[in-house]
Design a protein around this motif. Structure first.
Motif, PDB file in Angstrom:
ATOM      1  N   ILE A 181      12.291  -0.193  -6.451  1.00 36.53           N
ATOM      2  CA  ILE A 181      12.124   1.198  -6.861  1.00 36.53           C
ATOM      3  C   ILE A 181      11.877   2.222  -5.630  1.00 36.53           C
ATOM      4  CG2 ILE A 181      10.776   2.847  -8.338  1.00 36.53           C
ATOM      5  CD1 ILE A 181       9.869   0.262 -10.083  1.00 36.53           C
ATOM      6  N   GLY A 182      11.015   1.554  -4.737  1.00 34.69           N
ATOM      7  CA  GLY A 182      10.437   2.600  -3.881  1.00 34.69           C
ATOM      8  C   GLY A 182      11.286   2.397  -2.445  1.00 34.69           C
ATOM      9  N   ILE A 210       5.479   9.401  -9.178  1.00 38.23           N
ATOM     10  CA  ILE A 210       6.184  10.032  -8.282  1.00 38.23           C
ATOM     11  C   ILE A 210       5.728   9.373  -6.800  1.00 38.23           C
ATOM     12  CG2 ILE A 210       7.159  12.085  -7.265  1.00 38.23           C
ATOM     13  CD1 ILE A 210       6.443  13.348 -10.013  1.00 38.23           C
ATOM     14  N   SER A 211       6.844   8.993  -6.004  1.00 40.30           N
ATOM     15  CA  SER A 211       6.340   8.187  -4.861  1.00 40.30           C
ATOM     16  C   SER A 211       5.993   9.437  -3.710  1.00 40.30           C
ATOM     17  CB  SER A 211       7.692   7.131  -4.203  1.00 40.30           C
ATOM     18  OG  SER A 211       7.246   7.098  -2.881  1.00 40.30           O
ATOM     19  N   LEU A 212       4.955   9.369  -2.907  1.00 42.78           N
ATOM     20  CA  LEU A 212       4.525  10.219  -2.090  1.00 42.78           C
ATOM     21  C   LEU A 212       4.693   9.608  -0.702  1.00 42.78           C
ATOM     22  CD1 LEU A 212       1.203  11.218  -3.751  1.00 42.78           C
ATOM     23  CD2 LEU A 212       3.343  12.480  -3.909  1.00 42.78           C
ATOM     24  N   GLU A 213       4.989  10.384   0.337  1.00 44.72           N
ATOM     25  CA  GLU A 213       4.948  10.053   1.634  1.00 44.72           C
ATOM     26  C   GLU A 213       3.482   9.805   2.111  1.00 44.72           C
ATOM     27  OE1 GLU A 213       7.217   9.265   3.526  1.00 44.72           O
ATOM     28  OE2 GLU A 213       9.192  10.119   2.856  1.00 44.72           O
ATOM     29  N   HIS A 220       0.742  -1.205   0.031  1.00 47.35           N
ATOM     30  CA  HIS A 220       0.019   0.099  -0.001  1.00 47.35           C
ATOM     31  C   HIS A 220       0.890   1.326   0.078  1.00 47.35           C
ATOM     32  CE1 HIS A 220      -3.451  -2.617   0.937  1.00 47.35           C
ATOM     33  NE2 HIS A 220      -2.311  -3.224   1.839  1.00 47.35           N
ATOM     34  N   GLU A 221       1.192   1.947  -1.178  1.00 49.08           N
ATOM     35  CA  GLU A 221       1.932   3.086  -1.328  1.00 49.08           C
ATOM     36  C   GLU A 221       1.266   4.235  -2.112  1.00 49.08           C
ATOM     37  OE1 GLU A 221       5.741   2.388  -2.791  1.00 49.08           O
ATOM     38  OE2 GLU A 221       6.100   0.838  -1.359  1.00 49.08           O
ATOM     39  N   ASN A 222       1.589   5.547  -1.763  1.00 47.38           N
ATOM     40  CA  ASN A 222       0.878   6.601  -2.277  1.00 47.38           C
ATOM     41  C   ASN A 222       1.864   6.991  -3.345  1.00 47.38           C
ATOM     42  OD1 ASN A 222       0.212   6.795   0.845  1.00 47.38           O
ATOM     43  ND2 ASN A 222      -1.557   7.626  -0.415  1.00 47.38           N
ATOM     44  N   TRP A 223       1.271   7.238  -4.396  1.00 46.42           N
ATOM     45  CA  TRP A 223       1.978   7.781  -5.645  1.00 46.42           C
ATOM     46  C   TRP A 223       1.179   8.917  -6.267  1.00 46.42           C
ATOM     47  CZ3 TRP A 223       6.720   5.685  -8.102  1.00 46.42           C
ATOM     48  CH2 TRP A 223       7.242   4.780  -7.225  1.00 46.42           C
ATOM     49  N   LEU A 224       2.043   9.941  -6.975  1.00 44.48           N
ATOM     50  CA  LEU A 224       1.390  10.897  -7.862  1.00 44.48           C
ATOM     51  C   LEU A 224       1.544  10.414  -9.251  1.00 44.48           C
ATOM     52  CD1 LEU A 224       0.159  13.613  -8.527  1.00 44.48           C
ATOM     53  CD2 LEU A 224       2.662  14.479  -8.495  1.00 44.48           C
ATOM     54  N   VAL A 225       0.561  10.524 -10.087  1.00 45.55           N
ATOM     55  CA  VAL A 225       0.605  10.156 -11.590  1.00 45.55           C
ATOM     56  C   VAL A 225       0.323  11.241 -12.368  1.00 45.55           C
ATOM     57  CG1 VAL A 225      -0.177   8.577 -13.341  1.00 45.55           C
ATOM     58  CG2 VAL A 225       0.107   7.729 -11.081  1.00 45.55           C
TER      59      VAL A 225
END
Length: 533
Positions: free
Chosen positions: A360-361, A237-240, A190-195
């Motif tokens: 990647i993350g 782009i990975s998000l906190e 479960h990860e937050n990413w901006l697309v």
């Protein structure tokens, strides 16, 4: 495509994204009467999925829409992973031709254009009806079939229609799955990413950007850059956690995130959204006459471009089985093989995708440096190329003769001679059951034809040799141009392969008697379909 749904259809399809549209097309081409219900008034105009593999293109080929995709698909470029200090730590690419399934292993594509092609194909099929701006308020089933209650904008009351089966292709939040109380297994990602999707209109900016796909495995801010069709580019782009709320992001708020690559005015922003990527798979794929497919039954992160592909495999698996049961030839228990086959495949594929996401993350710098060192050490300081899609597993359970070599794999699709042209084999043969025989094999073709006849199947003889040339004038005989099918038979040590309508290998054999016995077992399971399959 009619605008009115009759009161009596065979299959109700809830959701008309790519999964639901493909299912409608595959069923409609078999003459199955189905109704597609979607709550949206029209096609969603923005890209979500951006990658599809050779199996999806083979399904598009079966649906006769590949020519409509010209200009909207492009072979995937190589992918390069950069470590903490910018060094290359991993590479992916496609193998050189000839390609095993007759198509490049991976494609970038324009999803709205792809879905338009699917919808246009559905419009040509008289057995398929579509109702848009239609919300499914309730779903139920009884001994006689399934029913849905519909809310429509101009209707004063709920409208009920019935079908023999219902397939829910209604997305990750699936109201059908939720209402049935079907649980999901958490694959622990479960990860937050901006697309962000953008169109790069300036040639100088295009030239300045990377010419390959790039994974920036930087613990400070992991990111992905993808070259797509024509001037379309994507950033992930990975998000906190909590850095951006899940949902659309105002395009003016996006530029600071893209500062590493482009400045305001250098790109036309097409779409921006924050996502919580998941790895989830449903614990039940069928409950009675209701089945789930696509994101309704599994969700995967995007790192191997297998999300939409998994849904397309679902419906290709389901279409021929539903047709076989609806024709009255196959028992309803054939539908139980859907989960047996697809769920393990999805879990294996999603776990592999998650492993790439974790490469990647990685956010811990010490762990990221250890990752880089390990990847170098594994190959003696070299960075080999990994071929895409080779990680895809065969079927391991269900309707396959597991003790025969090659069972559960996908039947290769060679190019074959057709006059002066080279043509993909699927364009010349029925999509039903096929018995494929090596040209050099000593077999009794008439016995094989008799054995596969109850399945509505055909016998194909194929090879590259003089024997193949001698047989080429006979019905069902072909000369290979590239040898991919002949070499595959040699690799599994067999001369006969029995393929299902979804191209998966049911069994292989090395003699007529062995193949006939396997076909007899298959007929006993599948019965006698009356058309298509």
């Amino acid at each position: 495509m009619s605008t009115e749904t009759g009161p009596d259809v065979q299959v109700l399809i809830v959701g008309m994204g790519p999964t639901g549209a493909a299912l409608a097309g595959l069923l409609g081409q078999r003459g199955v009467r189905c109704a597609v219900l979607d709550k949206q008034p029209s096609l969603y105009p923005l890209p979500r999925a951006i990658g599809m593999d050779q199996e999806v293109m083979r399904i598009a080929q079966e649906l006769t829409v590949t020519s409509r995709l010209d200009g909207h698909v492009a072979p995937y470029r190589p992918s390069v992973y950069h470590g903490v200090d910018g060094q290359v730590i991993k590479r992916f690419d496609s193998p050189p031709p000839p390609h095993r399934l007759g198509w490049d292993p991976m494609f970038a594509f324009n999803q709205p254009a792809f879905e338009t092609a699917l919808r246009d194909r559905i419009a040509e099929l008289p057995s398929v009806s579509v109702e848009l701006e239609t919300t499914v308020a309730a779903v139920g089933q009884d001994a006689n079939g399934v029913w849905v209650d519909l809310v429509q904008p101009d209707a004063a009351a709920l409208r009920r229609i019935r079908g023999d089966y219902l397939v829910a292709c209604d997305g990750g939040s699936s109201p059908v799955r939720t209402n049935l109380g079907i649980t999901m297994t958490d694959l622990e990602f479960h990860e937050n990413w901006l697309v962000v999707d953008a169109i790069i209109e300036d040639d100088d900016v295009l030239a300045r950007l990377p010419q390959t796909h790039v994974q920036y495995c930087d613990p400070q801010r992991p990111a992905t850059f993808v070259n797509l069709v024509d001037r379309h580019r994507r950033w992930e782009i990975s998000l906190e956690p909590g850095e951006l709320p899940v949902g659309p992001v105002d395009v003016e708020d996006v530029w600071p995130w893209l500062d590493r690559w482009v400045k305001p005015g250098e790109a036309r922003l097409w779409r921006a959204a924050a996502y919580l990527f998941h790895g989830l798979v449903a614990d039940e794929w069928r409950r009675g006459r209701i089945l789930l497919a696509g994101d309704a039954v599994h969700m995967t992160p995007p790192f191997s471009a297998q999300g939409m592909a998994a849904g397309m495999r679902d419906v290709q698996n389901l279409a021929w089985k539903l047709n076989s049961v609806l024709d009255g030839g196959a028992p309803e228990t054939l539908l139980d093989t859907y989960q047996l086959e697809r769920r393990p495949h999805v879990i294996t594929t999603t776990q592999y995708t998650i492993s790439l996401g974790r490469v990647i993350g990685e956010r811990d710098e010490a762990a990221a440096r250890a990752r880089d060192a390990q990847l170098f050490a594994e190959h003696g300081g070299e960075v080999p190329v990994t071929y895409r899609t080779e990680f895809l597993p065969p079927l391991v359970d269900g309707l396959i003769a597991r003790d025969t070599p090659g069972a559960g794999q996908v039947l290769p699709q060679p190019f074959v001679q057709r006059g002066e042209a080279a043509v993909r084999l699927d364009d010349l043969v029925s999509p039903g059951f096929r018995v494929v025989v090596a040209a050099a094999a000593e077999v009794e073709l008439n016995r094989l034809r008799t054995a596969v006849a109850p399945l509505g199947g055909s016998v194909i003889r194929i090879g590259e040799t003089a024997l193949a040339e001698a047989a080429a004038g006979q019905p069902g005989s072909f000369i290979e141009c590239d040898g991919v099918l002949t070499r595959w038979l040699e690799a599994v040590g067999s001369t006969i392969a029995i393929a299902r309508p979804d191209h998966y290998i049911y069994a292989t054999a090395s003699s007529t008697a062995e193949a006939v016995a396997l076909l007899d077992d298959l007929v006993a399971t599948c019965g006698r379909p009356k058309r298509g399959d």
